[in-house]
Design a protein around this motif. Sequence first.
Motif, PDB file in Angstrom:
ATOM      1  N   GLU A 199     123.997  39.277 -72.129  1.00 42.06           N
ATOM      2  CA  GLU A 199     122.604  39.636 -72.351  1.00 42.06           C
ATOM      3  C   GLU A 199     122.488  41.142 -72.548  1.00 42.06           C
ATOM      4  OE1 GLU A 199     120.148  38.206 -69.165  1.00 42.06           O
ATOM      5  OE2 GLU A 199     119.602  36.463 -70.362  1.00 42.06           O
ATOM      6  N   ASP A 221     119.458  44.288 -73.405  1.00 36.35           N
ATOM      7  CA  ASP A 221     118.035  44.579 -73.411  1.00 36.35           C
ATOM      8  C   ASP A 221     117.636  45.166 -74.759  1.00 36.35           C
ATOM      9  OD1 ASP A 221     115.465  45.500 -73.019  1.00 36.35           O
ATOM     10  OD2 ASP A 221     115.872  46.203 -70.965  1.00 36.35           O
ATOM     11  N   GLU A 222     116.795  44.465 -75.483  1.00 37.22           N
ATOM     12  CA  GLU A 222     116.406  44.908 -76.829  1.00 37.22           C
ATOM     13  C   GLU A 222     115.735  46.279 -76.837  1.00 37.22           C
ATOM     14  OE1 GLU A 222     115.307  40.461 -78.582  1.00 37.22           O
ATOM     15  OE2 GLU A 222     113.912  42.124 -78.806  1.00 37.22           O
ATOM     16  N   THR A 223     115.091  46.633 -75.750  1.00 40.93           N
ATOM     17  CA  THR A 223     114.343  47.895 -75.730  1.00 40.93           C
ATOM     18  C   THR A 223     115.237  49.104 -75.512  1.00 40.93           C
ATOM     19  OG1 THR A 223     113.872  47.663 -73.377  1.00 40.93           O
ATOM     20  CG2 THR A 223     112.247  46.776 -74.909  1.00 40.93           C
ATOM     21  N   LYS A 282     122.780  47.675 -82.917  1.00 37.70           N
ATOM     22  CA  LYS A 282     122.198  46.502 -83.533  1.00 37.70           C
ATOM     23  C   LYS A 282     122.507  46.490 -85.005  1.00 37.70           C
ATOM     24  CE  LYS A 282     117.766  48.888 -83.375  1.00 37.70           C
ATOM     25  NZ  LYS A 282     116.406  48.823 -82.835  1.00 37.70           N
ATOM     26  N   MET A 334     112.430  42.354 -73.243  1.00 42.10           N
ATOM     27  CA  MET A 334     113.023  41.216 -73.977  1.00 42.10           C
ATOM     28  C   MET A 334     114.544  41.299 -73.936  1.00 42.10           C
ATOM     29  SD  MET A 334     111.020  38.954 -75.623  1.00 42.10           S
ATOM     30  CE  MET A 334     111.806  38.499 -77.167  1.00 42.10           C
ATOM     31  N   MET A 335     115.144  40.219 -73.590  1.00 45.27           N
ATOM     32  CA  MET A 335     116.593  40.183 -73.574  1.00 45.27           C
ATOM     33  C   MET A 335     117.090  39.437 -74.816  1.00 45.27           C
ATOM     34  SD  MET A 335     117.224  41.876 -70.889  1.00 45.27           S
ATOM     35  CE  MET A 335     118.970  41.673 -70.536  1.00 45.27           C
ATOM     36  N   ALA A 336     118.138  39.968 -75.392  1.00 45.10           N
ATOM     37  CA  ALA A 336     118.782  39.316 -76.523  1.00 45.10           C
ATOM     38  C   ALA A 336     120.210  38.973 -76.099  1.00 45.10           C
ATOM     39  CB  ALA A 336     118.805  40.238 -77.726  1.00 45.10           C
ATOM     40  N   TYR A 365     121.919  42.148 -81.581  1.00 46.49           N
ATOM     41  CA  TYR A 365     122.138  43.258 -80.655  1.00 46.49           C
ATOM     42  C   TYR A 365     123.501  43.112 -79.988  1.00 46.49           C
ATOM     43  CZ  TYR A 365     117.127  43.754 -81.316  1.00 46.49           C
ATOM     44  OH  TYR A 365     115.890  43.897 -81.878  1.00 46.49           O
TER      45      TYR A 365
END
Length: 49
Positions: free
Chosen positions: A11, A13-15, A20, A1-3, A29
Motif C-alpha cells: 500500500e 499513500d497517494e497524497t 507514479k 487515499m491508499m493505492a 503508484y
Amino acid sequence: MMAIDPVCKMEVDETTVKLKTAYKGETYYFCAPGCKKAFEENPEEYIGE
Ligand SMILES: [Zn+2]
C-alpha cells in the motif's frame, strides 16, 4: 487515499507518494524506484489478469 503498488502489492499513500506513472489512462503508484522501473519495462505483466 491508499493505492496499491502493482509490482509488489504494497500500500502506498497517494497524497505523499512521489513515484507514479500513467499508463492507458490510469495512474499507478510505487513504493520504490525499482518498482516503478519494473512496471514501466513490462506494465502488462503487472496489470494483466
Ligand atoms: Zn513496490
